[in-house]
Enzyme design. Structure first.
Site, short mmCIF file in Angstrom:
data_model
loop_
_atom_site.label_atom_id
_atom_site.label_comp_id
_atom_site.label_asym_id
_atom_site.label_seq_id
_atom_site.Cartn_x
_atom_site.Cartn_y
_atom_site.Cartn_z
N SER A 1 1.31 -1.28 0.55
CA SER A 1 0.57 -0.18 0.40
C SER A 1 1.01 1.27 0.30
CB SER A 1 -1.35 -0.73 0.82
OG SER A 1 0.15 0.37 2.27
N HIS B 1 -5.72 -3.05 -2.86
CA HIS B 1 -5.12 -2.46 -3.87
C HIS B 1 -5.13 -2.98 -5.29
CE1 HIS B 1 -4.34 0.77 -1.39
NE2 HIS B 1 -3.73 -0.10 -0.41
N LYS C 1 -11.62 0.77 -1.91
CA LYS C 1 -10.73 1.13 -2.58
C LYS C 1 -11.84 1.52 -4.26
CE LYS C 1 -7.05 0.51 0.82
NZ LYS C 1 -7.72 1.20 1.73
C1 LIG Z 1 -3.45 -2.95 2.19
C2 LIG Z 1 -5.13 -2.39 3.10
N1 LIG Z 1 -5.17 -3.69 3.51
C3 LIG Z 1 -6.69 -3.34 4.53
C4 LIG Z 1 -6.37 -2.18 4.93
C5 LIG Z 1 -7.76 -1.79 5.47
O1 LIG Z 1 -9.12 -2.07 4.38
P1 LIG Z 1 -10.22 -0.96 5.25
O2 LIG Z 1 -10.48 0.56 4.88
O3 LIG Z 1 -11.39 -1.53 4.39
O4 LIG Z 1 -11.03 -1.16 6.55
C6 LIG Z 1 -6.43 -0.73 3.69
C7 LIG Z 1 -6.33 1.00 3.92
O5 LIG Z 1 -7.13 0.89 4.17
C8 LIG Z 1 -5.30 -1.62 2.49
O6 LIG Z 1 -4.35 -0.70 2.23
#
Ligand SMILES: Cc1ncc(COP(=O)(O)O)c(C=O)c1O
Length: 392
Positions: free
Chosen positions: A177, A205, A237
């Site tokens: 990320s 992502h 996203k």
């Molecule tokens: C790689 C990754 N995993 C999990 C999440 C968490 O997801 P959520 O925003 O739905 O809690 C994010 C960002 O928010 C992320 O970038």
């Protein structure tokens, strides 16, 4: 008692203070934040679906059919037909037996690790994993190790060194990320198979962005459910809505329904969000031109950046970071860009390792070529003469 005020001041002095900006209106590249008109290069709305008329119409229709909120947990009476259909559609999309909705990606990661692991088990994580994966591993109570970033041999050596008994769960981002690069998923998958370890890929992502039909990193590499038994995908996203899902075998999903605490003990996402996500999923699957446009914008940005002597990290995804190094300097550059009407956040420790503060540019299919060119010009102006910039 802790002196919170003093701690906050120290944080500010180190350039690590975090503050929120207030956004007016929709998540589109042109937006008004803190009363200022900007072009944003920081959204994860990679395909421009957060403000797509069909997605908004589905949300409205869903709300009028199911109401504003789910009113209860999935296991009580909050699991509507809309949730159920979305789960079936996501499973088919991801080419997995079943899928299960969670209210957020953070909760999905926590839920899987807690449901599968106990104190006598092992969890292994890429050093640069997203915080929600790290927290999932730590909170599971299992024995915890981190392997070198994207380094399959290090993972293999660590797995080989574990005791004979105990479950093993390997957690990795599909697309990292903060760096934008892909994990070496085929290698990780075969190592996990050889060592009888579960592999969870968090494709927050990659979904919507990678693969022929937008099914993400696993489609990109052609990895089956057998090779990658646990896929976690987020809906906030590229899908432009909110929530997340886990996809895998029938037995895995049933196990999560029985025992993932972040699934059992929380209110279901609003059914209207599930309907909006169904509409988004149809667009993800049918409008490949959005991915093509995104790829073209990524290429334009990288070529332009390289011509200017800027060196974005080696990433072919819409996450295009420029590593600056010093947190205060990264913040200063971000502010200079803002003065020119461009919103590019400075990402600082502890989100990224010490000494690797960066400007994290993210691109969306909703951007125009002209907007990308404006960003390049502003980066050139802002970074010229900046001595502390590691990326030159
Ligand atoms: C790689 C990754 N995993 C999990 C999440 C968490 O997801 P959520 O925003 O739905 O809690 C994010 C960002 O928010 C992320 O970038």
């Amino acid at each position: 008692m802790r002196d919170l005020k003093a701690e906050l001041e120290q944080r500010r002095a180190k350039g690590l203070y975090r503050s929120r900006r207030v956004l007016e209106g929709r998540q589109t590249p042109e937006q008004v934040v803190d009363g200022r008109q900007v072009i944003a290069f920081c959204s994860n709305d990679y395909l421009g679906l957060a403000s797509h008329p069909k997605v908004i119409a589905a949300l409205r229709k869903g709300a009028s059919e199911y109401g504003a909120g789910a009113g209860a947990a999935h296991l009580v009476n909050g699991h509507t037909r809309a949730h159920h259909q979305l789960e079936e559609e996501l499973a088919a999309f991801a080419n997995r037996e079943r899928a299960l909705l969670f209210s957020t990606g953070y909760m999905a990661n926590l839920g899987v690790a807690q449901a599968l692991l106990g104190r006598s088990d092992y969890v292994l994580e890429d050093r640069l994993n997203h915080a929600s994966l790290i927290d999932a591993g730590l909170l599971s109570g299992a024995r915890f190790q981190r392997y070198r970033h994207a380094t399959a041999v290090d993972l293999a050596q660590r797995l080989a060194g574990l005791g004979q008994t105990g479950e093993r769960l390997v957690l990795t981002d599909g697309v990292f990320s903060m760096d934008g690069n892909l994990a070496p998923l085929p290698e990780l998958a075969s190592i996990c198979t050889a060592h009888q370890a579960w592999l969870l890929v968090d494709d927050a992502h990659g979904l919507g962005v990678l693969g022929e039909t937008g099914a993400g990193s696993l489609e990109h590499f052609g990895l089956s459910q057998q090779q990658v038994p646990i896929l976690m995908g987020t809906l906030g996203k590229a899908f432009g809505t909110a929530g997340a899902f886990v996809a895998g075998s029938e037995a895995l999903i049933e196990t999560l329904i029985q025992s993932a605490r972040t699934y059992v003990y929380t209110t279901a996402m609003p059914a209207a969000v599930a309907e909006a996500t169904r509409a988004a999923l149809r667009i993800v699957q049918t409008e490949g031109k959005r991915r093509e446009k995104l790829r073209a914008l990524v290429a334009r940005f990288r070529t332009g950046a390289e011509q200017l002597g800027l060196k974005p990290l080696d990433s072919q995804t819409p996450i295009q970071p420029l590593v600056i190094g010093d947190a205060v300097e990264a913040l200063r550059l971000s502010e200079r860009l803002l003065e020119q009407g461009l919103l590019v956040p400075a990402i600082r420790p502890p989100t990224v390792p010490e000494g690797t503060a960066r400007l994290r540019v993210t691109l969306s299919a909703a951007h125009t070529e002209t907007q990308v060119d404006r960003l390049l010009e502003a980066l050139d102006r802002s970074m010229r003469g900046s001595e502390d910039v590691g990326s030159r």
